[in-house]
Design a protein around this motif. Structure first.
Motif, mmCIF file in Angstrom:
data_model
loop_
_atom_site.group_PDB
_atom_site.id
_atom_site.type_symbol
_atom_site.label_atom_id
_atom_site.label_comp_id
_atom_site.label_asym_id
_atom_site.label_seq_id
_atom_site.Cartn_x
_atom_site.Cartn_y
_atom_site.Cartn_z
ATOM 1 N N VAL A 186 31.450 125.568 12.689
ATOM 2 C CA VAL A 186 31.396 124.737 13.897
ATOM 3 C C VAL A 186 32.008 125.505 15.071
ATOM 4 O O VAL A 186 31.499 125.457 16.195
ATOM 5 C CB VAL A 186 32.130 123.397 13.652
ATOM 6 C CG1 VAL A 186 32.284 122.608 14.948
ATOM 7 C CG2 VAL A 186 31.379 122.567 12.605
ATOM 8 N N GLU A 187 33.069 126.259 14.783
ATOM 9 C CA GLU A 187 33.747 127.022 15.847
ATOM 10 C C GLU A 187 32.818 128.074 16.439
ATOM 11 O O GLU A 187 32.682 128.185 17.660
ATOM 12 C CB GLU A 187 35.012 127.673 15.255
ATOM 13 C CG GLU A 187 35.934 128.268 16.302
ATOM 14 C CD GLU A 187 37.190 128.878 15.677
ATOM 15 O OE1 GLU A 187 37.526 128.550 14.514
ATOM 16 O OE2 GLU A 187 37.825 129.703 16.362
ATOM 17 N N TYR A 188 32.136 128.852 15.583
ATOM 18 C CA TYR A 188 31.265 129.879 16.188
ATOM 19 C C TYR A 188 29.994 129.281 16.770
ATOM 20 O O TYR A 188 29.451 129.789 17.750
ATOM 21 C CB TYR A 188 31.041 131.100 15.285
ATOM 22 C CG TYR A 188 30.329 130.962 13.948
ATOM 23 C CD1 TYR A 188 29.049 130.456 13.840
ATOM 24 C CD2 TYR A 188 30.937 131.456 12.781
ATOM 25 C CE1 TYR A 188 28.399 130.405 12.607
ATOM 26 C CE2 TYR A 188 30.299 131.408 11.539
ATOM 27 C CZ TYR A 188 29.020 130.869 11.462
ATOM 28 O OH TYR A 188 28.366 130.821 10.260
ATOM 29 N N LEU A 189 29.530 128.161 16.190
ATOM 30 C CA LEU A 189 28.364 127.485 16.769
ATOM 31 C C LEU A 189 28.669 127.000 18.185
ATOM 32 O O LEU A 189 27.857 127.194 19.110
ATOM 33 C CB LEU A 189 27.976 126.302 15.871
ATOM 34 C CG LEU A 189 26.901 125.358 16.400
ATOM 35 C CD1 LEU A 189 25.566 126.090 16.534
ATOM 36 C CD2 LEU A 189 26.740 124.148 15.471
ATOM 37 N N ASN A 190 29.842 126.406 18.369
ATOM 38 C CA ASN A 190 30.196 125.905 19.704
ATOM 39 C C ASN A 190 30.476 127.047 20.678
ATOM 40 O O ASN A 190 30.177 126.942 21.868
ATOM 41 C CB ASN A 190 31.405 124.965 19.606
ATOM 42 C CG ASN A 190 31.009 123.621 19.014
ATOM 43 O OD1 ASN A 190 29.832 123.242 19.049
ATOM 44 N ND2 ASN A 190 31.969 122.899 18.470
ATOM 45 N N ALA A 191 31.058 128.146 20.158
ATOM 46 C CA ALA A 191 31.299 129.299 21.042
ATOM 47 C C ALA A 191 29.970 129.868 21.533
ATOM 48 O O ALA A 191 29.826 130.257 22.694
ATOM 49 C CB ALA A 191 32.100 130.371 20.304
ATOM 50 N N VAL A 192 28.983 129.898 20.679
ATOM 51 C CA VAL A 192 27.675 130.439 21.065
ATOM 52 C C VAL A 192 26.940 129.478 21.998
ATOM 53 O O VAL A 192 26.421 129.881 23.043
ATOM 54 C CB VAL A 192 26.801 130.720 19.808
ATOM 55 C CG1 VAL A 192 25.353 131.028 20.196
ATOM 56 C CG2 VAL A 192 27.372 131.893 19.015
#
Lengths: 654, 80
Positions: free
Chosen positions: A529-535
């Motif tokens: 979820v963290e890298y999805l939201n960062a992207v």
């Protein structure tokens, strides 16, 4: 737009029409990408009664919002169609670099429909898309066609998806490769691609993926890459590839000896990852942005097959045409068979499954050399397997019958229920080389419930029972209990399978490799979820992430329900539920075990809110997931499934 | 805060697969609502512990113990 490219490419090979369709914010948020986009298209555009080889059928290639970024292993692609093997929902995914390249070219998905008048391939060069003549490529192995296309287009750095001769001949379990060796193995989409006269899709992308929050992205990616370094599963996979499982499988009794007549054998180490590394490993390979690098490249040095080279094999690629058909003495025969299934473009699991079923029919006297055209299908007969693989791919002689898949072959030979007993399939698809009597009861449950048929290690991927014990506290964090670490127990398994199926489905929508999130539990849902939201710059929560997987899973299940497939078909082959595991080696841990599917099924249904009678997704759940139209589709089918006339039809495929 | 009897806790502790039943029980006692029930099933045991601590049904120490020792510890905390 961040993350996604924002458009679908649609190619109609009958008319030559090429269109680009925008993917709205709501659509992306609902289906995420990859497997989600594909499942939606197949549900809506490929009706239940359509022949998978009909020109109107679709085949989809999907990537996700983090494809092509620095998050761990973001090169994967899902290929989806109505399966010609099972007649139901079918998808498979592959690694390599093609997925990232497609994203750089500016697409989240390709949908191919229609049928070209002659063999063609599609050439995508950023926004320029062409349909090009492939008559000179027809009949070529993927490694040959790959090189010819690169020479023709004058670029060694492009990435190409290709089928082999089996796909051209519409073998029902033909598969697809990219970068020559990275296969999307299961469910037979290679045959659907071949039925469209499509040899492959070459891609060159010069664009990029826009990242909403580059610093946050680099922080999470750096943290995760560091975390991989000491990961015990990562170390095993890097050193020995997925063949690192051979000796574990033999100890725990899930090594598929002779069509699962046994689960362990004294010679298993002949084909272990350790032996492979010492004898035939040429080099290790990694897919796009992968911190694990489980890929192998094999060079056979000695014996009859000396000089042969190929990418692989994986565990699931090596065991079907090795121990499953009784070949174990000379591992070079196993590597050779894996090379053959690659070159001809066939799913190794299904190839080994159908040959091992035929060998057991032969052993039990259900068929003789009269039916096989003189082939003596004795266990371990490497010469016969070497002959049969090309015969299947080119539909020659007895190979033409086996090219239909195990259950259809059984029916063509008129073997009745006895024949089906030995096909070891669920919903028409052969189970992989993993015996649930040893690998785990969670896996067994997921084989029965998989939304693409008797699916393999890559559906629920409930590794919490396989590698979970290597990560102290992980099972407690998710399941509240460490006891499900043990494979041969029903404790915690219904919830484990429900949780992992949802998790894996969203991971497939992101299109990242599940070896980073399941076998290796270095990347957990909060990290994703963290890298999805960062992207993307969006605000996905863990609940929303898991809910997308649940939505996708229910849509795929509904596809089967529309085919009149439900509770009656939620089974595993009887061998696993009735035959106690025999002893193969003295250190084997699961002697006498049978697989207790029915103990877990009822509870699993409750988690899923499947109707007890039909096994169809319940109306309340479908509406909760925003699938009201699916609930409407299923409403008239619920009573039909329970009708007497329908009950009489025992179906192995659709 | 006791929300179940010791006998009920024992019953939960002996279950092979407790998650759904325990969520249903917490909902029936109005400890959690339908949204939280769903959130727990989607996210897993850690979410259940987090939620019970937020609602002060269990203490921080009991929450830590539950995460260390698992659901058996949790259900006996709920019976105290």
């Amino acid at each position: 737009m961040y993350g996604w490219a924002g458009q679908r490419l649609r190619v109609d090979l009958s008319t030559g029409t090429i269109t680009k369709e925008p993917l709205t914010y709501e659509y992306r948020r609902k289906w995420m990408g990859g497997r989600g986009f594909n499942s939606d298209v197949i549900y809506n555009e490929v009706p239940a009664n359509l022949d998978p080889f009909d020109p109107k059928a679709r085949v989809c290639f999907g990537v996700g919002p983090v494809s092509g970024t620095a998050a761990p292993s973001t090169g994967r692609v899902t290929v989806t169609c109505k399966s010609p093997l099972t007649g139901g929902f079918g998808d498979s995914n592959m690694g390599g670099h093609w997925g990232a390249e497609l994203k750089y070219a500016g697409y989240d998905q390709i949908v191919v429909q229609g049928r070209a008048k002659h063999p063609v391939y599609i050439w995508i060069d950023d926004d320029k898309v062409e349909i090009r003549d492939a008559r000179h490529l027809w009949g070529k192995f993927p490694r040959e066609a790959d090189q010819m296309i690169k020479e023709e287009l004058g670029d060694e750095d492009i990435h190409i998806v290709l089928i082999g001769p089996a796909g051209e001949n519409m073998v029902r379990f033909a598969c697809t490769f990219n970068d020559v060796w990275r296969a999307a193995g299961r469910t037979g989409h290679g045959g659907v691609i071949g039925s469209k006269n499509l040899k492959g899709i070459a891609v060159r992308g010069s664009g990029t993926v826009k990242i909403a929050n580059p610093k946050a992205m680099m922080d999470v990616c750096n943290r995760l890459r560091q975390a991989f370094k000491p990961d015990p599963m990562k170390i095993g996979l890097y050193e020995f590839g997925s063949l690192c499982l051979i000796n574990v499988a033999n100890r725990d009794g899930w090594f598929p000896w002779r069509n699962f007549q046994g689960g362990a054998h004294p010679l298993a180490n002949n084909m272990s990852g350790e032996t492979h590394a010492k004898t035939v490993l040429k080099h290790r390979e990694g897919c796009f942005a992968c911190p694990i690098c489980c890929g192998r490249f094999t060079h056979i040095k000695e014996g009859k097959w000396a000089g042969e080279e190929f990418g692989g094999p994986e565990y699931e690629h090596a065991v079907p045409t090795g121990p499953r058909v009784g070949i174990l003495e000379d591992a070079n025969d196993i590597w050779h068979n894996a090379r053959l299934t690659n070159d001809y473009g066939m799913d190794g699991i299904e190839t080994g499954g159908v040959i091992s079923a035929a060998m057991e029919w032969y052993e039990k006297g259900l068929i003789t050399t009269k039916e096989t055209g003189g082939l003596e299908l004795e266990w371990g007969n490497a010469e016969v397997v070497d002959k049969l693989i090309p015969m299947i791919a080119t539909r020659k002689g007895f190979g033409a019958i086996l090219a239909e898949g195990a259950d259809r072959a059984s029916d063509k030979l008129g073997l009745g229920d006895k024949g089906h007993y030995y096909t070891l399939t669920t919903r028409g698809m052969t189970l992989p080389g993993d015996d649930p009597r040893g690998l785990g009861f969670g896996y067994g449950l997921s084989f029965a419930m998989g939304t693409r048929g008797g699916c393999d290690h890559l559906r629920s991927l409930c590794c919490l029972e396989l590698s979970g014990a290597l990560y102290p506290g992980l099972n407690t964090r998710i399941l509240g209990d460490e006891r499900p670490n043990k494979p041969v127990t029903t404790v915690g398994k219904p919830y484990m399978v429900y949780y992992e199926e949802n998790q894996k489905a969203t991971t497939d929508c992101l299109q990242v490799c599940c070896f980073t999130t399941h076998w290796c539990y270095t990347v957990l849902t909060p990290d994703q979820v963290e890298y999805l939201n960062a992207v993307t710059g969006l605000d996905f929560t863990e609940e929303e992430f898991q809910e997308i997987g649940e939505r996708v899973y229910n849509l795929e299940r509904a596809y089967w329900a529309r085919q009149m497939s439900g509770a009656r078909e939620d089974v595993v082959p009887e061998r696993f539920t009735t035959e106690p595991m025999p002893q193969g080696v003295d250190y084997q841990t699961n002697v006498g075990v049978v697989f207790p599917l029915s103990e877990m099924l009822k509870k699993y249904y409750k988690y899923r809110e499947y109707e007890p009678g039909t096994g169809f997704p319940g109306e309340r759940k479908l509406k909760q997931l925003g699938l009201d139209y699916v609930a409407k589709d299923l409403a008239p089918l619920r009573s039909k499934y329970l009708s007497e006339s329908e009950k009489k039809k025992k179906k192995y495929y659709y | 805060m006791a929300i179940m009897t010791k006998a009920q806790a024992k019953n939960f502790a002996e279950m092979d697969d407790f998650m759904l039943e325990l969520c249903d029980f917490l909902k029936s006692k109005s400890v959690i609502d339908a949204t939280t029930h769903r959130s727990i099933l989607l996210k897993g045991f850690s979410r259940m512990v987090e939620c019970l601590q937020e609602k002060k049904v269990i203490s921080a120490r009991e929450a830590k113990e539950a995460m260390d020792k698992g659901f058996t510890s949790l259900v006996y905390s709920l019976a105290k």
